[in-house]
Design a protein around this motif. Structure first.
Motif, short mmCIF file in Angstrom:
data_model
loop_
_atom_site.label_atom_id
_atom_site.label_comp_id
_atom_site.label_asym_id
_atom_site.label_seq_id
_atom_site.Cartn_x
_atom_site.Cartn_y
_atom_site.Cartn_z
N TYR A 46 0.83 -1.21 0.00
CA TYR A 46 0.00 0.00 0.00
C TYR A 46 0.87 1.26 0.00
CZ TYR A 46 -3.18 3.60 1.66
OH TYR A 46 -3.90 4.76 1.80
N LEU A 50 1.04 3.94 -2.94
CA LEU A 50 0.64 5.30 -2.60
C LEU A 50 1.74 6.30 -2.96
CD1 LEU A 50 -1.28 7.32 -1.20
CD2 LEU A 50 -0.14 6.72 0.96
N VAL A 54 1.14 9.30 -5.57
CA VAL A 54 1.21 10.69 -5.14
C VAL A 54 2.27 11.46 -5.92
CG1 VAL A 54 1.83 12.20 -3.21
CG2 VAL A 54 0.29 10.27 -2.83
N ASP A 90 -7.72 7.70 -7.15
CA ASP A 90 -8.04 7.72 -5.71
C ASP A 90 -7.41 8.92 -5.02
OD1 ASP A 90 -9.31 6.49 -3.48
OD2 ASP A 90 -7.36 5.78 -2.77
N LEU A 91 -6.84 9.83 -5.81
CA LEU A 91 -6.18 11.00 -5.24
C LEU A 91 -7.04 12.24 -5.43
CD1 LEU A 91 -3.68 12.37 -3.96
CD2 LEU A 91 -2.76 12.59 -6.29
N GLY A 110 -10.38 8.20 0.70
CA GLY A 110 -9.22 7.97 -0.15
C GLY A 110 -8.03 8.79 0.30
N THR A 111 -7.18 9.14 -0.65
CA THR A 111 -5.98 9.93 -0.36
C THR A 111 -6.26 11.39 -0.73
OG1 THR A 111 -4.56 8.03 -0.81
CG2 THR A 111 -3.53 10.20 -0.82
N LYS A 123 -3.94 13.35 3.86
CA LYS A 123 -4.80 12.38 4.52
C LYS A 123 -4.80 11.09 3.72
CE LYS A 123 -9.54 11.63 6.18
NZ LYS A 123 -10.90 12.18 6.27
N SER A 124 -4.55 9.97 4.41
CA SER A 124 -4.54 8.67 3.74
C SER A 124 -4.83 7.58 4.75
CB SER A 124 -3.18 8.43 3.08
OG SER A 124 -3.14 7.17 2.45
N ASP A 125 -5.64 6.62 4.35
CA ASP A 125 -5.96 5.46 5.19
C ASP A 125 -6.50 5.90 6.55
OD1 ASP A 125 -6.15 2.72 5.60
OD2 ASP A 125 -4.14 2.56 6.48
N THR A 128 -4.45 11.57 9.26
CA THR A 128 -4.27 12.93 8.74
C THR A 128 -3.01 13.56 9.30
OG1 THR A 128 -6.68 13.20 8.58
CG2 THR A 128 -5.34 15.20 8.52
N LYS A 225 -8.13 -3.79 3.03
CA LYS A 225 -8.31 -2.40 3.45
C LYS A 225 -9.56 -2.24 4.31
CE LYS A 225 -5.96 -0.46 -0.60
NZ LYS A 225 -6.05 0.46 -1.75
#
Length: 258
Positions: A46, A50, A54, A90-91, A110-111, A123-125, A128, A225
């Protein structure tokens, strides 16, 4: 029995776990490292995915989607008169130099990357991170130098990801050994309660294999997830139940008649 057969047996067979209490400590330590490695695989995948997402999409957004801006004296400046919301896969990127969006407004799933009036938010998963621009110590940032920074990060990813993986693995393994050492004490108490002859070294080995089932469960949940409410308590309860069942499989010492 090799480590993979032990892994399978430890998922469902307290009787076999009870037998493992006599094996060498070196093999048990190797098994703990194996379980810890297995448990971090979803997280490593993950994080790697990610990071690439990003950096790659971040460069495209900075180049093509976000208007010219600058950050100085702890404030984001641009000619844009309203907030922008940019979604790519997902961004989600929020850009607001007007001050309309506050930290509490960043609730999207999401991200999320948010460039707000006075703060940067990642912010992810469900986690924050917030950084105030004032911490940049009077450094001036704009589209151009952020693009250069992202490109430089992308260039060292092949070094950074393995280093991050090793650090993450060592920290996880250390936590696993601490957990086993503590729960081995509970194993001794259970053995005394059940009138079983078990010393601390044997209890440590039993605990090392008893964490297999909860470790597999939470590894699967991480791969899916899926957040598990009260995860730490579920982990403890399952571990203690497996330990209890394993200790019960140990023959009780024969009582001598007087």
């Amino acid at each position: 029995m090799n480590i993979f057969k032990q892994f399978i047996k430890s998922i469902y067979s307290p009787k076999d776990i009870a037998k493992f209490r006599f094996q060498g400590i070196g093999k048990t330590i190797l098994y703990v490292f194996f379980i810890m490695l297995l448990s971090i695989i979803p997280g490593v995948i993950y994080i790697t995915k990610l990071a690439y997402t990003v950096l790659d999409e971040g460069q495209q957004i900075i180049t093509h989607d976000i208007p010219s801006f600058s950050i100085h004296n702890g404030t984001l400046f641009s000619k844009e008169k309203k907030p922008l919301i940019i979604v790519k896969n997902d961004l989600t990127v929020l850009f607001d130099s007007t001050g309309s969006i506050q930290e509490n407004d960043v609730q999207k799933g999401g991200t999320v990357i948010a460039l707000l009036k006075h703060t940067f938010i990642f912010k992810s998963d469900g986690k924050t991170q917030v950084m105030a621009y004032s911490t940049l110590e009077n450094q001036n940032l704009n589209n151009s130098n952020i693009q250069s920074f992202l490109r430089s990060l992308q260039g060292v990813m092949w070094v950074g990801i393995p280093v991050l993986f090793i650090f993450y693995y060592l920290m996880t393994a250390a936590g696993g050994f601490i957990k086993i050492s503590i729960f081995a004490l509970f194993g001794l108490l259970l053995a005394i309660r059940l009138e079983k002859k078990v010393n601390y070294r044997q209890s440590w080995r039993l605990t090392a294999y008893s964490i297999t089932l909860p470790s597999v469960f939470f590894t699967i949940m991480a791969a899916l997830k899926t957040t598990v409410a009260g995860a730490i308590y579920i982990d403890w309860i399952i571990t203690l139940i497996v330990m209890l069942l394993s200790i019960r499989e140990i023959p009780s010492p024969k009582k001598t008649s007087v």
